[in-house]
Motif scaffolding. Structure first.
Motif, PDB file in Angstrom:
ATOM      1  N   VAL A  20     -65.318 -45.683   3.123  1.00 30.95           N
ATOM      2  CA  VAL A  20     -65.277 -46.178   4.496  1.00 30.95           C
ATOM      3  C   VAL A  20     -64.627 -47.551   4.490  1.00 30.95           C
ATOM      4  CG1 VAL A  20     -67.612 -47.159   4.379  1.00 30.95           C
ATOM      5  CG2 VAL A  20     -66.590 -46.656   6.595  1.00 30.95           C
ATOM      6  N   TYR A  21     -63.739 -47.797   5.443  1.00 29.62           N
ATOM      7  CA  TYR A  21     -62.991 -49.043   5.498  1.00 29.62           C
ATOM      8  C   TYR A  21     -62.906 -49.543   6.936  1.00 29.62           C
ATOM      9  CZ  TYR A  21     -61.448 -47.214   0.984  1.00 29.62           C
ATOM     10  OH  TYR A  21     -61.425 -46.685  -0.278  1.00 29.62           O
ATOM     11  N   LEU A  22     -63.114 -50.822   7.117  1.00 33.07           N
ATOM     12  CA  LEU A  22     -62.826 -51.474   8.387  1.00 33.07           C
ATOM     13  C   LEU A  22     -61.469 -52.147   8.240  1.00 33.07           C
ATOM     14  CD1 LEU A  22     -66.263 -53.234   9.103  1.00 33.07           C
ATOM     15  CD2 LEU A  22     -65.635 -50.834   9.353  1.00 33.07           C
ATOM     16  N   VAL A  23     -60.558 -51.897   9.164  1.00 32.34           N
ATOM     17  CA  VAL A  23     -59.204 -52.435   9.055  1.00 32.34           C
ATOM     18  C   VAL A  23     -58.800 -53.073  10.380  1.00 32.34           C
ATOM     19  CG1 VAL A  23     -58.548 -50.724   7.321  1.00 32.34           C
ATOM     20  CG2 VAL A  23     -58.119 -50.256   9.737  1.00 32.34           C
ATOM     21  N   GLY A  24     -57.675 -53.774  10.346  1.00 29.70           N
ATOM     22  CA  GLY A  24     -57.168 -54.402  11.548  1.00 29.70           C
ATOM     23  C   GLY A  24     -58.068 -55.533  12.011  1.00 29.70           C
ATOM     24  N   MET A  25     -58.079 -55.765  13.312  1.00 34.06           N
ATOM     25  CA  MET A  25     -58.901 -56.832  13.871  1.00 34.06           C
ATOM     26  C   MET A  25     -60.362 -56.687  13.474  1.00 34.06           C
ATOM     27  SD  MET A  25     -57.429 -59.235  15.676  1.00 34.06           S
ATOM     28  CE  MET A  25     -58.814 -59.794  16.657  1.00 34.06           C
ATOM     29  N   LYS A  26     -60.837 -55.449  13.374  1.00 39.29           N
ATOM     30  CA  LYS A  26     -62.254 -55.248  13.060  1.00 39.29           C
ATOM     31  C   LYS A  26     -62.591 -55.759  11.668  1.00 39.29           C
ATOM     32  CE  LYS A  26     -66.042 -52.125  13.870  1.00 39.29           C
ATOM     33  NZ  LYS A  26     -66.449 -50.869  14.547  1.00 39.29           N
ATOM     34  N   SER A  27     -61.640 -55.692  10.743  1.00 40.76           N
ATOM     35  CA  SER A  27     -61.899 -56.169   9.388  1.00 40.76           C
ATOM     36  C   SER A  27     -62.102 -57.678   9.351  1.00 40.76           C
ATOM     37  CB  SER A  27     -60.743 -55.789   8.453  1.00 40.76           C
ATOM     38  OG  SER A  27     -59.574 -56.555   8.732  1.00 40.76           O
ATOM     39  N   TYR A  28     -61.583 -58.379  10.340  1.00 37.19           N
ATOM     40  CA  TYR A  28     -61.721 -59.839  10.385  1.00 37.19           C
ATOM     41  C   TYR A  28     -63.036 -60.287  11.006  1.00 37.19           C
ATOM     42  CZ  TYR A  28     -57.131 -61.270   8.708  1.00 37.19           C
ATOM     43  OH  TYR A  28     -56.053 -61.539   7.919  1.00 37.19           O
ATOM     44  N   GLY A  29     -63.818 -59.325  11.505  1.00 38.23           N
ATOM     45  CA  GLY A  29     -65.089 -59.692  12.112  1.00 38.23           C
ATOM     46  C   GLY A  29     -64.875 -60.647  13.268  1.00 38.23           C
TER      47      GLY A  29
ATOM     48  N   ILE B  54     -61.549 -44.478   8.273  1.00 39.67           N
ATOM     49  CA  ILE B  54     -60.857 -45.756   8.453  1.00 39.67           C
ATOM     50  C   ILE B  54     -61.128 -46.209   9.878  1.00 39.67           C
ATOM     51  CG2 ILE B  54     -58.626 -46.931   8.495  1.00 39.67           C
ATOM     52  CD1 ILE B  54     -57.600 -44.868   6.486  1.00 39.67           C
ATOM     53  N   ASP B  55     -61.906 -47.269  10.023  1.00 36.66           N
ATOM     54  CA  ASP B  55     -62.284 -47.760  11.348  1.00 36.66           C
ATOM     55  C   ASP B  55     -61.300 -48.834  11.792  1.00 36.66           C
ATOM     56  OD1 ASP B  55     -63.394 -48.732  13.647  1.00 36.66           O
ATOM     57  OD2 ASP B  55     -65.365 -49.177  12.799  1.00 36.66           O
ATOM     58  N   ALA B  56     -60.416 -48.441  12.704  1.00 39.13           N
ATOM     59  CA  ALA B  56     -59.421 -49.358  13.274  1.00 39.13           C
ATOM     60  C   ALA B  56     -59.683 -49.528  14.761  1.00 39.13           C
ATOM     61  CB  ALA B  56     -58.012 -48.820  13.029  1.00 39.13           C
ATOM     62  N   SER B  57     -60.964 -49.543  15.136  1.00 36.02           N
ATOM     63  CA  SER B  57     -61.322 -49.583  16.553  1.00 36.02           C
ATOM     64  C   SER B  57     -61.185 -50.964  17.169  1.00 36.02           C
ATOM     65  CB  SER B  57     -62.751 -49.074  16.751  1.00 36.02           C
ATOM     66  OG  SER B  57     -63.683 -49.849  16.025  1.00 36.02           O
ATOM     67  N   GLY B  58     -60.914 -51.983  16.358  1.00 34.65           N
ATOM     68  CA  GLY B  58     -60.666 -53.309  16.902  1.00 34.65           C
ATOM     69  C   GLY B  58     -61.915 -53.997  17.420  1.00 34.65           C
ATOM     70  N   THR B  59     -61.702 -55.049  18.197  1.00 35.90           N
ATOM     71  CA  THR B  59     -62.799 -55.839  18.737  1.00 35.90           C
ATOM     72  C   THR B  59     -62.662 -56.072  20.240  1.00 35.90           C
ATOM     73  OG1 THR B  59     -61.596 -57.892  18.212  1.00 35.90           O
ATOM     74  CG2 THR B  59     -63.139 -57.082  16.555  1.00 35.90           C
ATOM     75  N   TRP B  60     -61.657 -55.465  20.851  1.00 39.91           N
ATOM     76  CA  TRP B  60     -61.326 -55.741  22.245  1.00 39.91           C
ATOM     77  C   TRP B  60     -62.484 -55.468  23.193  1.00 39.91           C
ATOM     78  CZ3 TRP B  60     -57.949 -58.446  24.791  1.00 39.91           C
ATOM     79  CH2 TRP B  60     -57.675 -58.184  26.127  1.00 39.91           C
ATOM     80  N   SER B  61     -63.307 -54.484  22.865  1.00 41.63           N
ATOM     81  CA  SER B  61     -64.381 -54.091  23.778  1.00 41.63           C
ATOM     82  C   SER B  61     -65.575 -55.026  23.740  1.00 41.63           C
ATOM     83  CB  SER B  61     -64.861 -52.665  23.446  1.00 41.63           C
ATOM     84  OG  SER B  61     -65.422 -52.621  22.146  1.00 41.63           O
ATOM     85  N   THR B  62     -65.595 -55.974  22.807  1.00 41.99           N
ATOM     86  CA  THR B  62     -66.757 -56.856  22.672  1.00 41.99           C
ATOM     87  C   THR B  62     -66.334 -58.328  22.621  1.00 41.99           C
ATOM     88  OG1 THR B  62     -66.675 -56.379  20.288  1.00 41.99           O
ATOM     89  CG2 THR B  62     -68.339 -55.210  21.590  1.00 41.99           C
TER      90      THR B  62
END
Length: 456
Positions: free
Chosen positions: A367-376, A156-164
């Protein structure tokens, strides 16, 4: 096929990437389901990204940013739930909720651990044979440079987008000269209570590029500084024109604090603390002595500024997922089934429909992208949306597909009409009418949203 139908991987943990609000909620839901989580956090503490904007107040109250499964974990510790109607800052959120939750999860979280790659064990993205029967292998690097591989049943990838953060260049690429001018460009809302940061903008002319809540916040903060310090002025740069919805939903926004941000930005402009530049798409940044000059397509040049704050959104880092078979929308970089629900190019209302495992699944099972990362690259993400995402996904991982698809969630309308696709035609945005007046309730993965009392 439910994840746990592959018996050879049931004993393995589910790796959660990121110990932010959604990653920690995912871990709490996994614990509730009796599944072992392993949370990998690149930073030194829970909510490391949230700490970076600790001075910014959320536009969602406490009652909407606490996950139910997490609250169940916290309750036996004597944790006291904050006032549901109060609005926390990022710092409040991290200190009074995220860190206590992380403390309960204990050794299920590893800090200072950066994920550098995810793949199927022994299979690159080309290989079909036996792919679905293989566990995931997660490559990590610790703060001291040590490399390791972790085997997982699901990721589950909840790493967000803050770093980019997105660049100032209107074509999505850094503007010419943007990198060389980095010392004068920031991609964060400034913390003007920090003396060093305050000094950076005091008495200066600062360009603010962007049109969302972060830009509103920066404009409001700079306007407050301008009231106290002569010579301080903000130049608000918009890629589109000024329309009826430029300042957001205002009093019509069902998230009142978010509506208030837009009204504060409008007040800053009307009071003369900020001026606006419309229809400006930055192509280059040039130095003019100690100042910067922004240049648009066609050669249009703005008067020099001392600083530039770029708040044009964020984008997901997909580099460490390159060996997985992801199904992503070509525009938003969001999961293919989710993208139509959140695409700002086509939505005339800012509704964010609840969604779960069906919309978040990929060709690569497990595999799942969740949170902010799921919104691209799409905006308007709400914490409660992410909490429902991980609730649905963990139910599916546990083999309870019925529960995963029967989740219901009522979300507030954003109060913002007119998709970003209208930025060339602000007059159309003015004619788009009012926003949906009612919250929306749907069953995740079941079908189109059902308005409870009207709609767009």
């Amino acid at each position: 096929m439910p994840i746990n139908s592959v018996p050879t991987t049931d004993h393995l943990p589910v790796v959660v990437i990121g110990a932010g609000p959604i990653g920690l909620a995912a871990a709490a839901h996994l614990v509730e389901r009796g599944i072992e989580p392993l949370v990998l956090e690149a930073g030194p503490a829970a909510g490391s990204a949230v700490h970076d904007w600790s001075h910014v107040r959320l536009f969602s109250p406490w009652g909407e940013v606490i996950d139910p499964a997490a609250e169940k974990l916290l309750a036996p510790t004597g944790w006291v739930r904050p006032d549901a109607s109060a609005y926390p800052t990022g710092g409040n959120w991290a200190e009074h909720y995220l860190q206590p939750l992380a403390d309960v999860l204990g050794n299920k979280i590893r800090y200072g651990t950066t994920v550098t790659g995810v793949a199927r064990a022994g299979r690159d993205r080309i290989v079909d044979s036996g792919r679905d029967e293989q566990p995931f292998t997660v490559h990590v690097q610790t703060a001291d440079g040590h490399e390791e591989r972790i085997t997982a049943r699901a990721v589950i990838d909840a790493s967000g987008t803050w770093s980019t953060p997105s660049p100032v260049g209107a074509d999505g690429l850094p503007a010419l000269g943007e990198k060389s001018a980095a010392s004068r460009i920031s991609y964060r809302v400034p913390d003007l209570k920090n003396p060093a940061v305050r000094a950076r903008y005091t008495g200066k002319r600062t360009a603010v590029v962007g049109s969302g809540a972060s830009a509103f916040t920066a404009l409001a903060l700079l306007a407050d500084l301008a009231k106290e310090e002569d010579g301080t002025h903000a130049v608000w740069i918009l890629r589109r024109g000024i329309g009826a919805n430029t300042y957001g939903g205002g009093e019509a926004d069902q998230l009142p604090a978010r509506g208030a941000l837009g009204l504060r930005a409008k007040e800053a402009v009307e009071a003369g603390h900020a001026s606006t530049v419309t229809g400006f798409r930055t192509q280059a940044v040039e130095r003019d002595g100690d100042q910067l000059v922004l240049i648009a397509e066609g050669g249009r040049r703005l008067d020099p500024v001392d600083e530039v704050i770029v708040l044009t959104g964020f984008r997901p880092d997909l580099s460490f997922l390159s060996e997985l078979r992801l199904g992503l929308d070509e525009r938003l970089q969001a999961p293919t089934a989710l993208a139509p629900l959140i695409d700002p190019n086509v939505h005339s209302c800012g509704t964010v429909y609840p969604h779960g495992v069906n919309e978040l699944s990929h060709p690569e099972q497990g595999v799942y992208l969740v949170g902010m990362k799921s919104y691209g690259r799409a905006p308007t993400f709400l914490a409660m949306t992410g909490y429902e995402q991980v609730r649905s996904i963990t139910a599916a991982i546990a083999g309870d597909q019925e529960a995963a698809e029967r989740v219901e969630l009522t979300l507030p309308e954003t109060g913002v009409c007119g998709g970003a696709g209208l930025f060339d035609e602000p007059e159309n945005a003015e004619q788009s009418g009012g926003c949906c007046a009612a919250p929306t309730t749907v069953q995740i993965g079941i079908g189109a949203p059902i308005s409870t009392s009207g709609g767009c």
